[in-house]
Design an enzyme around this catalytic site. Structure first.
Site, PDB file in Angstrom:
ATOM      1  N   GLY A  68      -5.929   2.645  -6.966  1.00  0.00           N
ATOM      2  CA  GLY A  68      -7.255   2.306  -6.468  1.00  0.00           C
ATOM      3  C   GLY A  68      -7.691   3.251  -5.361  1.00  0.00           C
TER       4      GLY A  68
ATOM      5  N   ASP B 261       1.722  -7.079   1.058  1.00  0.00           N
ATOM      6  CA  ASP B 261       1.680  -8.143   2.057  1.00  0.00           C
ATOM      7  C   ASP B 261       2.039  -9.463   1.392  1.00  0.00           C
ATOM      8  OD1 ASP B 261      -1.269  -9.636   1.626  1.00  0.00           O
ATOM      9  OD2 ASP B 261      -1.194  -7.552   0.980  1.00  0.00           O
TER      10      ASP B 261
END
Length: 235
Positions: free
Chosen positions: A20, A205
């Site tokens: 991305g 995360d």
């Protein structure tokens, strides 16, 4: 050239990695490819072609979210006839036994995106990875001594949502491993055009524990994911 990609015919390989972040595309090209050549910088979405272990491979940034990756995947397939597409990106874990920096192979991609409902007139299509790519990626990870996670991810249209805890708990109950923002579109378009696609994701995360990596790590590390994807796409 296509609308959003400035490459000439023949400048893009039929095997491509899709991060991305365009800076991750630059990092992959400069770190892993031999003789990488920049073929695109339209809208700052860098695209490169080089060789990996003697095989011609490209890497193209896609931006964030279903609409953005849909633009690039459509153009890569329709204008440049790309055959194999592997997303290399990040995700947030929602299972307690999935750790930050773990590598996930997205077997399927649940979604809240309206794109598929518009395409399928309300039918809930279930986008899945190409089995050959999935198996080869798993084998590549095992060969590297990694403990890979294989399963369902959730492709969300919303990064910030008011009822996030409720949604995350529901998804976790049904064994969804992590949340990201692109795989549903990649898998749906690959199925539409008869191409092979897979998402190889690194947990950046942990949504439950709050543990996270830095922005610099997300751009320039996660090499296990990148090597798995490269070794898979050239098979």
């Amino acid at each position: 050239m296509s609308v959003h990609i400035g490459a000439k015919q023949g400048e893009i390989a039929d095997k491509i990695l899709l991060p991305g972040d365009p800076l991750r595309a630059k990092y992959i090209a400069e770190t892993f490819l031999e003789e990488p050549k920049l073929y695109n910088e339209v809208r700052g979405m860098y695209g490169y072609t080089g060789t990996y272990k003697g095989e011609r491979v490209s890497v193209q940034g896609t931006g964030m979210g279903v609409p953005s990756i849909s633009i690039y995947v459509n153009e890569l397939i329709q204008s440049y006839d790309v055959k194999k597409l592997i997303r290399v990106g990040t995700c947030g874990a929602i299972q307690k036994d999935v750790n930050v920096r773990d590598v996930i192979l997205a077997q399927g991609a649940t979604t809240d995106s309206q794109m598929n409902r518009l395409i399928f007139n309300g039918i809930d299509y279930a986008p899945i990875a190409d089995f050959e790519l999935l198996k080869n990626a798993y084998d590549a990870g095992v060969d590297k001594g990694l403990h890979l996670r294989v399963g369902n991810v959730f492709t969300s249209d919303t990064f910030y949502r008011d009822n996030a805890q409720q949604v995350n708990e529901l998804l976790a109950k049904y064994q969804v491993l992590a949340i990201e923002m692109e795989s549903t579109a990649l898998y749906t378009l690959a199925a539409k055009y008869g191409r092979q696609a897979l998402s190889v994701l690194t947990v950046s995360d942990h949504i439950i524990t709050g543990e996270e990596t830095t922005a610099e790590e997300r751009q320039t590390t996660f090499n296990d994911m990148m090597e798995i994807a490269l070794d898979t796409i050239i098979k």
